[in-house]
Design a protein around this motif. Structure first.
Motif, PDB file in Angstrom:
ATOM      1  N   GLU A 105      67.293  46.564  -0.164  1.00 13.06           N
ATOM      2  CA  GLU A 105      67.580  45.826   1.076  1.00 13.06           C
ATOM      3  C   GLU A 105      68.528  44.676   0.793  1.00 13.06           C
ATOM      4  O   GLU A 105      68.434  44.018  -0.245  1.00 13.06           O
ATOM      5  CB  GLU A 105      66.289  45.263   1.681  1.00 13.06           C
ATOM      6  N   ASN A 145      69.529  42.215   8.901  1.00 13.51           N
ATOM      7  CA  ASN A 145      69.520  43.189   7.814  1.00 13.51           C
ATOM      8  C   ASN A 145      70.878  43.858   7.729  1.00 13.51           C
ATOM      9  O   ASN A 145      71.339  44.438   8.705  1.00 13.51           O
ATOM     10  CB  ASN A 145      68.512  44.290   8.132  1.00 13.51           C
ATOM     11  N   ILE A 146      71.492  43.792   6.569  1.00 16.90           N
ATOM     12  CA  ILE A 146      72.786  44.449   6.404  1.00 16.90           C
ATOM     13  C   ILE A 146      72.583  45.863   5.882  1.00 16.90           C
ATOM     14  O   ILE A 146      73.284  46.791   6.264  1.00 16.90           O
ATOM     15  CB  ILE A 146      73.665  43.670   5.380  1.00 16.90           C
ATOM     16  N   LEU A 147      71.594  46.019   5.004  1.00 18.78           N
ATOM     17  CA  LEU A 147      71.395  47.301   4.341  1.00 18.78           C
ATOM     18  C   LEU A 147      69.911  47.548   4.128  1.00 18.78           C
ATOM     19  O   LEU A 147      69.183  46.633   3.756  1.00 18.78           O
ATOM     20  CB  LEU A 147      72.104  47.239   2.974  1.00 18.78           C
ATOM     21  N   GLY A 184      78.094  48.912   5.980  1.00 18.63           N
ATOM     22  CA  GLY A 184      77.427  48.429   4.771  1.00 18.63           C
ATOM     23  C   GLY A 184      77.925  49.124   3.501  1.00 18.63           C
ATOM     24  O   GLY A 184      77.316  48.981   2.436  1.00 18.63           O
ATOM     25  N   THR A 231      78.969  46.685   0.750  1.00 15.94           N
ATOM     26  CA  THR A 231      77.744  46.012   0.286  1.00 15.94           C
ATOM     27  C   THR A 231      76.976  46.929  -0.657  1.00 15.94           C
ATOM     28  O   THR A 231      76.557  46.506  -1.744  1.00 15.94           O
ATOM     29  CB  THR A 231      76.863  45.631   1.498  1.00 15.94           C
ATOM     30  N   GLY A 248      73.796  50.232   8.168  1.00 21.64           N
ATOM     31  CA  GLY A 248      73.030  49.844   6.988  1.00 21.64           C
ATOM     32  C   GLY A 248      71.990  50.842   6.533  1.00 21.64           C
ATOM     33  O   GLY A 248      71.202  50.555   5.632  1.00 21.64           O
ATOM     34  N   GLU A 249      71.987  52.026   7.156  1.00 23.73           N
ATOM     35  CA  GLU A 249      71.007  53.032   6.755  1.00 23.73           C
ATOM     36  C   GLU A 249      71.702  54.325   6.354  1.00 23.73           C
ATOM     37  O   GLU A 249      72.718  54.695   6.953  1.00 23.73           O
ATOM     38  CB  GLU A 249      70.035  53.308   7.908  1.00 23.73           C
TER      39      GLU A 249
END
Ligand SMILES: Nc1ncnc2c1ncn2[C@@H]1O[C@H](COP(=O)(O)OP(=O)(O)OP(=O)(O)O)[C@@H](O)[C@H]1O
Ligand SMILES: [Mg+2]
Length: 245
Positions: free
Chosen positions: A11, A18-20, A42, A45, A213-214
């Motif tokens: 995470e 939440n970015i990731l 993301g 990231t 991010g998912e």
């Protein structure tokens, strides 16, 4: 099938959001992985976390089964990972010196450095540019130097963040083809962030689709493109509609 990297409950958060958030992700040795997704998904990231440049807010990353983090990474581990970005960030020096710099830092003998630099300049078709100043190169030439500089260190893992996106189409596809044949012989494991399905199709054999991010889909590149799921189909089909124009 050898596992190189395993990330668990990864995470990355900033104060507002939440970015990731990735429950599990495995990178196996020898594969070339594409990471695609919309702007802000993301991707960069994720690459920074997996290349141990930045620490996740939560979660664990294993490198060859050993727990690693951006804070505790050893020099030996760090040297197994190379990174090349969209901006080639070359040094104020010649092409030769730019490609030699990593081996110099590793205190390799001069003869070895010279032979290796020429070997890698030839692989990337830039030997004729050896004495040219890096700031006078074209975009495509700079990116060839950038990749040669990373590959000469024979990294186990090469992390690329949109390395071809500033290049015009024919320049890009020529470099993609050359790079692909280099990867076939080197066996390097690659994480390749891209926003171009054509590059991804040419270079990668595995594909992650990241959205908000998912991780929304992972599989062979061919299969993900042919069979996008409910979450990824609008993103992938839009790309496919452009490619069949
Ligand atoms: N340190 C940070 N602080 C605040 N927001 C951040 C930080 N790092 C990334 N973000 C935000 O997280 C989101 C994901 O950023 P990231 O750069 O990983 O996206 P990306 O998929 O690489 O996008 P692009 O395709 O535009 O390169 C973006 O909305 C970005 O603004
Ligand atoms: Mg990015």
């Amino acid at each position: 099938m050898t596992e190189m990297i395993r990330a668990e409950k990864l995470e990355f958060q900033v104060p507002s959001r939440n970015i990731l958030s990735i429950p599990e992700l495995v990178i196996e040795k020898g594969h070339v992985y594409g990471i695609m997704g919309p702007n802000g998904a993301g991707k960069s990231t994720l690459l920074k976390l997996l290349s141990l440049l930045e620490a996740p807010t939560n979660g664990t990353i294993y490198f060859h089964g050993e727990k690693v983090s951006a804070q505790t990474v050893t020099l030996d581990q760090r040297r197994k990972i190379a990174i090349a970005l969209q901006q080639s960030l070359l040094l104020d020096s010649t092409v030769f010196q730019n490609i030699a710099v990593g081996l110099k830092i590793r205190k390799q003998p001069r003869k070895v450095i010279k032979a290796k630099v020429f070997e890698w300049m030839e692989k990337f078709n830039i030997a004729h540019l050896a004495d040219k100043h890096a700031y006078k190169l074209s975009g495509g030439e700079s990116q060839r130097v950038n990749l040669a500089r990373a590959m000469i260190l024979e990294p186990e893992l090469l992390c690329l963040d949109e390395p071809f996106s500033a290049l015009d189409f024919p320049t890009k596809m020529k470099l993609v083809e050359d790079f692909k044949s280099i990867l076939t012989t080197s066996g390097t494991t690659v994480l390749f962030v891209s926003h171009d399905l054509l590059e991804v199709k040419s270079l990668t054999n595995e594909l992650f689709i990241l959205m908000n991010g998912e991780l929304q889909q992972h599989g062979s590149t061919e299969d993900v493109i042919a069979n996008p799921n409910a979450s990824t189909q609008s993103f992938i089909n839009e790309w496919k509609s452009y490619l069949t124009l």
